[in-house]
Design an enzyme around this catalytic site. Structure first.
Site, mmCIF file in Angstrom:
data_model
loop_
_atom_site.group_PDB
_atom_site.id
_atom_site.type_symbol
_atom_site.label_atom_id
_atom_site.label_comp_id
_atom_site.label_asym_id
_atom_site.label_seq_id
_atom_site.Cartn_x
_atom_site.Cartn_y
_atom_site.Cartn_z
ATOM 1 C CE LYS A 36 28.368 31.403 -48.042
ATOM 2 N NZ LYS A 36 29.543 32.165 -48.572
ATOM 3 C CB VAL A 37 23.537 27.810 -42.176
ATOM 4 C CG1 VAL A 37 22.268 28.652 -42.305
ATOM 5 C CG2 VAL A 37 23.362 26.486 -42.908
#
Length: 374
Positions: free
Chosen positions: A140-141
């Site tokens: 996740k970014v």
């Protein structure tokens, strides 16, 4: 009968991911049971979820006690975090295999401190990818400007990406473009793109929470137009998400996308996040029921999943009355509420909230380390 509602939701084209993780459910068979009985096909985690998991019970005490004494609190957190995510990936591996990589993913988030630095985000994403070492992990970014850069680079590197904290349709478009560009870069280098997966986590209920607060202020200060303001409450979030889905349909069509699809590329599915209902006056499954459709994911906290199992209604809704969604956004602008301003604030608040949770869990691990040393 109740479990059948979740299966029908899955059959309508929406993947159900659990917005929760803890070590107990991984070890006692509860997660495996949910996969069998609730049509669950994935899982998401974030610093807030891990802060809660680490603060409850003693499930992590043995691993922490056996960890090398010279680990920093951050390294201790990453140790338990990657262990949980790796084990969850193994539980979901049959789903991943059965769907040939279309589903069965578990998300792990880069630290909030890297959010303002694309290079740091990419570096940390690579480390987490290598440490977990499972094909069905998703990194996740954040969906900010730096996240756009990181997303393209990571997709080109063949790393699965979950872009989180998307509130604005414009930000969603930038992320879709980054995903497609990353696939094109990878394909041009002669590398396979048929097993690269990504979702775009578009947040829902938080939009209503912020806009309803602004509408309430207008109701209190402008009695003459109170009914006009009141009629807009609880409508912005669904409208915004429907416009995001309409964008998704447009972007993943046409010659540019078809060239990638011919090489096995998968669409970057919209993932509806923040789908628990914050306002008790609203239906508790409204953010699930009104966003059902093909190629979507809904990540549900346990209470919302249980509520939908009990009384959720399944129908294709995500692309219904898109013109009405546009009118809702236009009406909000007409009464002086800028969706652009609201979504920019929510992105800042979201990153700050995850940073606060991250700081809290690091402080808790520091205390545990001190107590263990004693």
């Amino acid at each position: 009968m109740t479990a059948a509602r979740l299966q029908r939701l899955h059959d309508a084209g929406q993947s159900l991911w659990l917005d929760y993780i803890d070590r107990t459910m991984l070890g006692n068979g509860d997660l495996a049971r949910r996969i069998r009985e609730d049509a669950l096909t994935g899982m998401t985690s974030n610093p807030t979820i891990f802060e809660k998991a680490l603060g409850e019970g003693n499930a992590y005490d043995a691993q922490l006690a056996g960890a090398p004494a010279d680990l920093t609190p951050w390294e201790r957190f990453e140790l338990v975090e990657t262990t949980d995510v790796r084990n969850a990936c193994d539980v979901f591996r049959p789903v991943y295999d059965a769907t040939k990589g279309a589903d069965g993913y578990v998300s792990i988030e880069v630290s909030p401190g890297a959010a303002s630095d694309a290079n740091a985000t990419v570096e940390e994403a690579h480390r987490l990818w290598t440490t977990v070492n499972r094909p069905n992990v998703m990194i996740k970014v954040p969906g900010n400007a730096e996240g756009v850069v990181a997303c393209q680079r990571l997709i080109a590197d063949g790393i699965n990406v979950n872009v989180t904290l998307l509130f604005a349709v414009e930000a969603h478009e930038r992320i879709i473009d980054a995903y497609i560009a990353g696939l094109e870069e990878r394909a041009k280098a002669g590398k396979g793109i048929d097993r690269v997966a990504s979702v775009a986590s578009f947040f829902v209920s938080r939009v209503d929470t912020e806009i309803d607060k602004r509408l309430d202020a207008k109701i209190a200060s402008d009695a003459a137009n109170a009914e006009r303001y009141r009629a807009l409450k609880g409508r912005a979030a669904i409208a915004n998400a429907k416009l995001a889905y309409a964008l998704f349909q447009r972007k993943f069509s046409g010659a540019r996308w078809e060239a990638l699809a011919a090489k096995g590329a998968r669409v970057q599915r919209p993932l509806w996040a923040s789908t628990s209902t914050k306002n008790p006056a609203y239906r508790d499954v409204m953010y699930v029921e009104q966003l059902i459709g093909p190629d979507t994911v809904n990540t549900l906290p346990p209470a919302t999943l249980d509520a939908f199992r009990d009384h959720g209604e399944v129908a294709r809704t995500v692309d219904k009355d898109v013109d009405g969604a546009k009118r809702t956004i236009a009406e909000l602008a007409a009464v002086g509420i800028s969706l652009e301003e609201v979504t920019a604030k929510l992105l800042r608040d979201g990153i700050a909230s995850f940073q606060k949770s991250f700081d809290g869990l690091i402080a808790n691990l520091e205390k545990k380390a001190v107590a263990g040393a004693r």
